[in-house]
Design a protein around this motif. Sequence first.
Motif, PDB file in Angstrom:
ATOM      1  N   ASP A 223      31.008  86.573  12.311  1.00  0.00           N
ATOM      2  CA  ASP A 223      30.688  85.903  13.580  1.00  0.00           C
ATOM      3  C   ASP A 223      31.690  84.792  13.879  1.00  0.00           C
ATOM      4  OD1 ASP A 223      29.579  84.444  11.388  1.00  0.00           O
ATOM      5  OD2 ASP A 223      28.284  83.355  12.767  1.00  0.00           O
ATOM      6  N   GLU A 224      32.257  84.180  12.838  1.00  0.00           N
ATOM      7  CA  GLU A 224      33.290  83.160  13.059  1.00  0.00           C
ATOM      8  C   GLU A 224      34.567  83.806  13.594  1.00  0.00           C
ATOM      9  OE1 GLU A 224      32.563  79.697   9.795  1.00  0.00           O
ATOM     10  OE2 GLU A 224      33.088  81.667   8.981  1.00  0.00           O
ATOM     11  N   VAL A 225      34.916  84.985  13.067  1.00  0.00           N
ATOM     12  CA  VAL A 225      36.077  85.710  13.577  1.00  0.00           C
ATOM     13  C   VAL A 225      35.894  86.043  15.052  1.00  0.00           C
ATOM     14  CG1 VAL A 225      37.436  87.832  13.390  1.00  0.00           C
ATOM     15  CG2 VAL A 225      36.648  86.670  11.318  1.00  0.00           C
ATOM     16  N   VAL A 226      34.707  86.502  15.409  1.00  0.00           N
ATOM     17  CA  VAL A 226      34.437  86.863  16.807  1.00  0.00           C
ATOM     18  C   VAL A 226      34.566  85.643  17.703  1.00  0.00           C
ATOM     19  CG1 VAL A 226      32.656  87.675  18.404  1.00  0.00           C
ATOM     20  CG2 VAL A 226      32.992  88.839  16.220  1.00  0.00           C
ATOM     21  N   ARG A 227      34.055  84.505  17.274  1.00  0.00           N
ATOM     22  CA  ARG A 227      34.138  83.292  18.100  1.00  0.00           C
ATOM     23  C   ARG A 227      35.588  82.846  18.278  1.00  0.00           C
ATOM     24  NH1 ARG A 227      29.270  81.840  15.368  1.00  0.00           N
ATOM     25  NH2 ARG A 227      30.374  80.498  13.892  1.00  0.00           N
ATOM     26  N   ILE A 228      36.414  82.994  17.232  1.00  0.00           N
ATOM     27  CA  ILE A 228      37.831  82.650  17.376  1.00  0.00           C
ATOM     28  C   ILE A 228      38.505  83.614  18.349  1.00  0.00           C
ATOM     29  CG2 ILE A 228      40.046  82.596  16.168  1.00  0.00           C
ATOM     30  CD1 ILE A 228      38.609  81.398  13.769  1.00  0.00           C
ATOM     31  N   CYS A 229      38.156  84.888  18.276  1.00  0.00           N
ATOM     32  CA  CYS A 229      38.695  85.865  19.234  1.00  0.00           C
ATOM     33  C   CYS A 229      38.355  85.460  20.664  1.00  0.00           C
ATOM     34  CB  CYS A 229      38.146  87.258  18.944  1.00  0.00           C
ATOM     35  SG  CYS A 229      38.743  88.012  17.428  1.00  0.00           S
ATOM     36  N   GLU A 230      37.123  85.038  20.870  1.00  0.00           N
ATOM     37  CA  GLU A 230      36.703  84.608  22.210  1.00  0.00           C
ATOM     38  C   GLU A 230      37.473  83.370  22.656  1.00  0.00           C
ATOM     39  OE1 GLU A 230      32.566  84.099  21.473  1.00  0.00           O
ATOM     40  OE2 GLU A 230      32.065  86.223  21.791  1.00  0.00           O
ATOM     41  N   LEU A 231      37.716  82.446  21.729  1.00  0.00           N
ATOM     42  CA  LEU A 231      38.485  81.235  22.053  1.00  0.00           C
ATOM     43  C   LEU A 231      39.922  81.581  22.403  1.00  0.00           C
ATOM     44  CD1 LEU A 231      38.809  78.132  22.134  1.00  0.00           C
ATOM     45  CD2 LEU A 231      39.328  78.236  19.679  1.00  0.00           C
ATOM     46  N   VAL A 232      40.549  82.424  21.599  1.00  0.00           N
ATOM     47  CA  VAL A 232      41.931  82.835  21.860  1.00  0.00           C
ATOM     48  C   VAL A 232      42.049  83.501  23.230  1.00  0.00           C
ATOM     49  CG1 VAL A 232      43.710  84.492  21.141  1.00  0.00           C
ATOM     50  CG2 VAL A 232      42.632  83.001  19.451  1.00  0.00           C
ATOM     51  N   THR A 233      41.087  84.335  23.554  1.00  0.00           N
ATOM     52  CA  THR A 233      41.090  85.014  24.855  1.00  0.00           C
ATOM     53  C   THR A 233      40.917  84.011  25.982  1.00  0.00           C
ATOM     54  OG1 THR A 233      40.161  87.004  23.832  1.00  0.00           O
ATOM     55  CG2 THR A 233      39.986  86.808  26.219  1.00  0.00           C
ATOM     56  N   ARG A 234      39.980  83.080  25.803  1.00  0.00           N
ATOM     57  CA  ARG A 234      39.713  82.091  26.855  1.00  0.00           C
ATOM     58  C   ARG A 234      40.911  81.180  27.093  1.00  0.00           C
ATOM     59  NH1 ARG A 234      37.743  76.965  26.469  1.00  0.00           N
ATOM     60  NH2 ARG A 234      36.975  77.250  24.335  1.00  0.00           N
ATOM     61  N   LEU A 235      41.603  80.806  26.020  1.00  0.00           N
ATOM     62  CA  LEU A 235      42.747  79.903  26.156  1.00  0.00           C
ATOM     63  C   LEU A 235      44.015  80.617  26.619  1.00  0.00           C
ATOM     64  CD1 LEU A 235      42.368  77.629  22.987  1.00  0.00           C
ATOM     65  CD2 LEU A 235      41.627  77.164  25.331  1.00  0.00           C
ATOM     66  N   GLY A 236      43.996  81.945  26.584  1.00  0.00           N
ATOM     67  CA  GLY A 236      45.172  82.691  27.005  1.00  0.00           C
ATOM     68  C   GLY A 236      46.298  82.694  25.992  1.00  0.00           C
ATOM     69  N   LEU A 237      45.949  82.607  24.700  1.00  0.00           N
ATOM     70  CA  LEU A 237      46.984  82.717  23.675  1.00  0.00           C
ATOM     71  C   LEU A 237      47.526  84.144  23.638  1.00  0.00           C
ATOM     72  CD1 LEU A 237      45.910  79.923  22.849  1.00  0.00           C
ATOM     73  CD2 LEU A 237      46.127  80.625  20.467  1.00  0.00           C
ATOM     74  N   ASP A 238      48.640  84.310  22.938  1.00  0.00           N
ATOM     75  CA  ASP A 238      49.332  85.600  22.941  1.00  0.00           C
ATOM     76  C   ASP A 238      48.944  86.506  21.784  1.00  0.00           C
ATOM     77  OD1 ASP A 238      51.482  85.200  25.211  1.00  0.00           O
ATOM     78  OD2 ASP A 238      51.428  83.353  24.034  1.00  0.00           O
ATOM     79  N   GLY A 239      48.291  85.951  20.748  1.00  0.00           N
ATOM     80  CA  GLY A 239      47.955  86.830  19.648  1.00  0.00           C
ATOM     81  C   GLY A 239      47.233  86.149  18.503  1.00  0.00           C
ATOM     82  N   ILE A 240      46.825  86.984  17.547  1.00  0.00           N
ATOM     83  CA  ILE A 240      46.145  86.549  16.327  1.00  0.00           C
ATOM     84  C   ILE A 240      46.817  87.233  15.140  1.00  0.00           C
ATOM     85  CG2 ILE A 240      43.980  86.675  15.012  1.00  0.00           C
ATOM     86  CD1 ILE A 240      42.467  86.577  17.645  1.00  0.00           C
ATOM     87  N   ILE A 241      47.018  86.482  14.056  1.00  0.00           N
ATOM     88  CA  ILE A 241      47.509  87.065  12.810  1.00  0.00           C
ATOM     89  C   ILE A 241      46.351  87.088  11.816  1.00  0.00           C
ATOM     90  CG2 ILE A 241      49.147  86.886  10.912  1.00  0.00           C
ATOM     91  CD1 ILE A 241      51.081  85.527  12.740  1.00  0.00           C
ATOM     92  N   ALA A 242      46.034  88.276  11.327  1.00  0.00           N
ATOM     93  CA  ALA A 242      44.903  88.452  10.419  1.00  0.00           C
ATOM     94  C   ALA A 242      45.356  89.302   9.229  1.00  0.00           C
ATOM     95  CB  ALA A 242      43.740  89.139  11.159  1.00  0.00           C
ATOM     96  N   THR A 243      45.444  88.729   8.035  1.00  0.00           N
ATOM     97  CA  THR A 243      44.851  87.477   7.626  1.00  0.00           C
ATOM     98  C   THR A 243      45.780  86.741   6.652  1.00  0.00           C
ATOM     99  OG1 THR A 243      43.806  88.535   5.724  1.00  0.00           O
ATOM    100  CG2 THR A 243      42.503  88.430   7.754  1.00  0.00           C
ATOM    101  N   ASN A 244      45.383  85.510   6.345  1.00  0.00           N
ATOM    102  CA  ASN A 244      46.065  84.734   5.313  1.00  0.00           C
ATOM    103  C   ASN A 244      45.543  85.164   3.941  1.00  0.00           C
ATOM    104  OD1 ASN A 244      47.556  82.566   4.068  1.00  0.00           O
ATOM    105  ND2 ASN A 244      47.324  81.382   5.944  1.00  0.00           N
TER     106      ASN A 244
END
Length: 355
Positions: A223-244
């Motif tokens: 659920d934390e991953v999903v919330r970060i995805c929603e934040l990235v989408t809302r802010l208009g970032l260009d991507g996500i790197i998964a994972t460290n």
Amino acid sequence: MYRLLFSLVLSRMDPEDAHHLAFRVIRMLPALGFGRLVELATRPDPSLAVHALGRRFASPFGVAAGFDKDGFAVRGLGNLGFGHVEVGTITAVAQPGNERPRLFRLVRDRALVNRMGFNNGGADAAVGRLSRLARRSHRPVLGVNIGKSRVTAVEDAVADYERSARVLAPFADYLVVNVSSPNTPGLRGLQELDALAPLLEAVRAIAGTTPLLVKIAPDLADDEVVRICELVTRLGLDGIIATNTTISRDGLTASAAEVERIGAGGLSGAPLAARSMEVLRLVRANVPAGLCVISVGGVETAEDVQARLDAGATLVQGYSAFIYRGPLWARQVNRGLARIRRSSGRSDVAAPAGA
């Protein structure tokens, strides 16, 4: 040949010393005039090219942050066949990292444990190298990964990241905000939305036209991953790197005594593969189809890379298997991807969602 060299020589050396030795050789390839010659044997098939983040990647396979912390060997790594090189993690303030030993092999598990602690020369020292790289047309795509300086308090993290972004973003093909290393105290807490949102907003404002991505940990709950995805989408970032890297030690064949002897640090390599794939699928299901998703964690073979592309990754990165596969690793992966493409009749190595 490399397997024998690793067994008889490199595996008997301190892992960090072995890394520095290999790194110096790779760094010297273009300086000694061997880079273009090596490329004749390692150049990716043109069919592997991927267009993402406003750039053309000669291959979807690249080097994850951590291998080249300060941007000294980008051209040499490109000569070996990697389509992109993510340098860093670079901090605003130069720092030596944690005390040695801080890098450990788990050979039977095809894994590494590191607690390097963002050892690097700092953002200001990297500017000259990265600016020269940025002006070169013959090089891999250059990513720059930035993190919080150890001397900076967590409450002052935004300003610390802003300083690094202001200095480095002009010379990066893409910029990565690293909030997921387990080796800097308090860093992973920045993945909490209340802290992450203002941080990403501030860095995005400074990055300008440079594509901005965020790198997340595999230890987040779904659920934390999903919330970060929603934040990235809302802010208009260009991507996500998964994972460290992960702090988990589940599924290792190494003895409990060996794991205890090594101690704290981020685990990478084959044991991370399953969770990394789970997070990739979760991210792809919760972001727009056009968002760049870079998958990293437990990738070793062309089949591993293709599986990530099929699961929706735009690009794929590796690091740990470099130690076990040797300098022709990227060549092996690229040739394998081209072979998979030909045998399956694919028009592209990437799945539609990641194209």
